[in-house]
Design an enzyme around this catalytic site. Structure first.
Site, PDB file in Angstrom:
ATOM      1  N   LYS A 113      42.206  35.526 -65.344  1.00  0.00           N
ATOM      2  CA  LYS A 113      42.572  34.094 -64.519  1.00  0.00           C
ATOM      3  C   LYS A 113      41.292  33.355 -64.604  1.00  0.00           C
ATOM      4  CE  LYS A 113      45.988  32.345 -62.422  1.00  0.00           C
ATOM      5  NZ  LYS A 113      47.472  32.572 -62.578  1.00  0.00           N
TER       6      LYS A 113
HETATM    7  P1  NAD Z   1      51.335  22.686 -58.943  1.00  0.00           P
HETATM    8  O1  NAD Z   1      49.812  22.172 -58.890  1.00  0.00           O
HETATM    9  O2  NAD Z   1      51.940  22.296 -60.053  1.00  0.00           O
HETATM   10  O3  NAD Z   1      52.195  22.713 -57.696  1.00  0.00           O
HETATM   11  C1  NAD Z   1      51.653  23.121 -56.513  1.00  0.00           C
HETATM   12  C2  NAD Z   1      52.448  22.638 -55.353  1.00  0.00           C
HETATM   13  O4  NAD Z   1      52.190  23.114 -54.145  1.00  0.00           O
HETATM   14  C3  NAD Z   1      52.264  21.144 -54.946  1.00  0.00           C
HETATM   15  O5  NAD Z   1      53.543  20.358 -54.935  1.00  0.00           O
HETATM   16  C4  NAD Z   1      51.366  21.078 -53.870  1.00  0.00           C
HETATM   17  O6  NAD Z   1      51.502  19.885 -53.216  1.00  0.00           O
HETATM   18  C5  NAD Z   1      52.068  22.197 -52.996  1.00  0.00           C
HETATM   19  N1  NAD Z   1      50.927  22.761 -52.044  1.00  0.00           N
HETATM   20  C6  NAD Z   1      50.012  22.939 -52.124  1.00  0.00           C
HETATM   21  N2  NAD Z   1      49.687  23.615 -50.945  1.00  0.00           N
HETATM   22  C7  NAD Z   1      50.616  23.369 -49.997  1.00  0.00           C
HETATM   23  C8  NAD Z   1      51.057  23.812 -48.826  1.00  0.00           C
HETATM   24  N3  NAD Z   1      50.053  24.435 -47.953  1.00  0.00           N
HETATM   25  N4  NAD Z   1      52.435  23.815 -48.265  1.00  0.00           N
HETATM   26  C9  NAD Z   1      53.279  23.471 -49.013  1.00  0.00           C
HETATM   27  N5  NAD Z   1      52.985  22.871 -50.389  1.00  0.00           N
HETATM   28  C10 NAD Z   1      51.714  23.169 -50.775  1.00  0.00           C
HETATM   29  O7  NAD Z   1      51.222  24.406 -59.290  1.00  0.00           O
HETATM   30  P2  NAD Z   1      52.008  25.431 -59.796  1.00  0.00           P
HETATM   31  O8  NAD Z   1      51.650  25.579 -61.418  1.00  0.00           O
HETATM   32  O9  NAD Z   1      53.539  25.029 -59.616  1.00  0.00           O
HETATM   33  O10 NAD Z   1      51.646  26.756 -59.006  1.00  0.00           O
HETATM   34  C11 NAD Z   1      52.228  26.909 -57.838  1.00  0.00           C
HETATM   35  C12 NAD Z   1      52.182  28.653 -57.731  1.00  0.00           C
HETATM   36  O11 NAD Z   1      53.006  29.208 -58.824  1.00  0.00           O
HETATM   37  C13 NAD Z   1      50.681  29.095 -57.822  1.00  0.00           C
HETATM   38  O12 NAD Z   1      50.649  30.224 -57.017  1.00  0.00           O
HETATM   39  C14 NAD Z   1      50.572  29.601 -59.215  1.00  0.00           C
HETATM   40  O13 NAD Z   1      49.889  30.793 -59.455  1.00  0.00           O
HETATM   41  C15 NAD Z   1      52.033  29.967 -59.326  1.00  0.00           C
HETATM   42  N6  NAD Z   1      52.750  30.245 -60.861  1.00  0.00           N
HETATM   43  C16 NAD Z   1      52.502  29.040 -61.643  1.00  0.00           C
HETATM   44  C17 NAD Z   1      52.850  29.253 -63.010  1.00  0.00           C
HETATM   45  C18 NAD Z   1      52.945  28.167 -63.674  1.00  0.00           C
HETATM   46  O14 NAD Z   1      53.238  28.389 -64.885  1.00  0.00           O
HETATM   47  N7  NAD Z   1      52.622  26.855 -63.212  1.00  0.00           N
HETATM   48  C19 NAD Z   1      53.306  30.756 -63.569  1.00  0.00           C
HETATM   49  C20 NAD Z   1      53.180  31.403 -62.726  1.00  0.00           C
HETATM   50  C21 NAD Z   1      52.814  31.364 -61.059  1.00  0.00           C
END
Ligand code: NAD
Length: 423
Positions: A113
């Protein structure tokens, strides 16, 4: 720049939590002490401090990280996060979770990561590109198609991946598409990658319902975090008959007990930058979105959202961890005692890295698949990963998290033992 760290991160250390989860499973499975000592640490951690020229002519220093937890099963794989709350310990935890996730999904990767301490929303596009290119150069000593392949995570996008790919390619003197995944299609990205994490969550939701003897129709859902993982999961789950009653993003939450029109919420967020203010829905706080009376809760924002403090107020009986590390170990025990089923992150959000694997394979072969092929292979892998976890958990009478760790530790340990210790 003023830095406001998320409150929960200041209290809970994700690395300690990741090690705690591993230690618990390793003890239950009776893992050899030597293997346990190897697997509870990260293999390599790189800290980079680097300058970026800002639009006003000033120079600002940024700190970033790239951590590789384990590479026994193949090159390291994991996303890059841009966030003010990024710490080395957070990146280490996320790298360890990637090792387990890749093993459970059966992908030939280890875990890694990366992250930069920055709020990208406060940078201009030019500043963001210069920061990304310089960070890519700094970590280029450890990344590469056979070594470590980054991907998007919180606040990083296909455009950011394209800049990383281009920077590495300029330094190599030829195009190196397989150095990152989650790229735009035009530079070797894969069909279906942008929706893969949310689609994987949806497949896991269907499989969990099947195993629990429930129907998606009539099941109500709340989703915390309306980004790449959460918004897509909400849309695809709604298409399968789930009723999405509440969603939130970093600006707040909305709640409509008889169901939100998710596509309209997506359009509203695209227009206004927030889910808040969506017509016909009640405004609620971010905390309330976790606690509304629903059947299924999908935390899809950041780690440490469900803690010992609020776990007793969670009403959902099924939690799908779309985010990494959203439930702390203390909260996990409380939920387990109450009979709440928690599908752990290392299973629930494995769809992203699975299609990243497809992207890497396609780049290496310069031969691209269509979206139907991608989605059907994704469904196979997610369904298998969920059922391997479910069967292991039920065979040993443990939580799904421990079941998932048993599967993962077994596979990583087998590879580590087969390779032996060099020299
Ligand atoms: P992103 O930046 O696209 O979205 C994150 C979202 O969370 C946004 O809408 C933001 O406004 C919201 N957010 C942030 N803090 C918040 C809070 N306190 N309360 C409510 N909403 C909040 O990110 P993402 O890629 O969707 O990632 C989100 C999670 O999923 C992370 O933990 C990431 O590690 C995990 N993840 C993502 C992927 C991927 O392919 N993008 C894959 C596996 C895991």
């Amino acid at each position: 720049m003023t830095a406001t760290l998320p409150v929960a991160s200041a209290v809970e250390n994700p690395w300690r939590n990741a090690q705690r989860q591993f230690d618990e499973a390793a003890a239950l499975v009776g893992l050899d002490p030597g293997l346990r000592a190897v697997l509870r640490e990260v293999k390599r951690q790189l800290i980079v401090n680097f300058p970026v020229k800002m639009d006003d002519g000033s120079v600002r220093m940024f700190e970033g990280y790239r951590v590789q937890h384990n590479v026994a099963r193949g090159p390291a794989k994991g996303g890059i996060r841009y966030h003010l709350g990024v710490t080395l310990d957070e990146v280490k935890a996320l790298a360890m979770w990637m090792t387990w996730k890749c093993a459970i999904a059966g992908l030939p990767f280890g875990g890694a990561k990366g992250g930069v301490i920055v709020d990208p929303k406060r940078l201009s596009l030019g500043e963001l590109e210069r920061l990304t290119r310089r960070y890519a150069t700094e970590i280029s000593i450890v990344i590469g198609p056979e070594r470590d392949i980054p991907a998007p995570d919180v606040n990083t996008t296909p455009a950011v991946m394209a800049w990383i790919m281009d920077t590495v390619s300029m330094e190599a003197g030829f195009s190196v598409p397989a150095v990152v995944t989650g790229k735009p299609i035009s530079v070797g990205g894969s069909q279906g990658r942008s929706t893969a994490t949310g689609r994987g969550v949806m497949f896991v939701a269907l499989e969990a319902c099947r195993r629990l003897g429930r129907s998606p129709q009539g099941s109500t859902v709340s989703v915390q975090g309306f980004g790449n993982a959460g918004a897509v999961a909400a849309q695809l789950m709604a298409e399968q008959g789930f009723t999405i009653c509440a969603v939130s993003d970093s600006t707040g939450g909305i709640y409509k007990p008889d169901g939100l029109d998710v596509a309209a919420v997506v359009a509203h967020k695209q227009r206004t930058g927030s889910v808040v203010g969506f017509a016909g829905a009640q405004e609620v706080s971010g905390a309330e979105v976790l606690e509304v009376p629903v059947d299924v809760l999908v935390p899809a924002a950041l780690e440490n959202q469900i803690t010992a403090e609020n776990a007793s107020r969670i009403k959902a009986s099924l939690i799908l961890e779309a985010a990494n590390g959203p439930v702390t170990p203390d909260a996990d025990s409380m939920l387990l005692a109450r009979g709440v089923t928690v599908v752990p992150d290392v299973v629930a959000n494995a769809g992203g890295v699975t299609v990243s694997y497809f992207e890497w394979v396609q780049d290496l072969q310069s031969f691209f698949w269509d979206e139907a092929q991608i989605n059907s292979q994704l469904e196979k892998i997610m369904t298998r990963a969920f059922n391997d976890t479910w069967d292991m958990a039920h065979e040993h009478g443990v939580s799904l998290r421990n079941g998932a760790y048993f599967v993962a530790i077994d596979r990583v340990a087998e590879a580590t033992l087969a390779r032996g210790i060099y020299p």
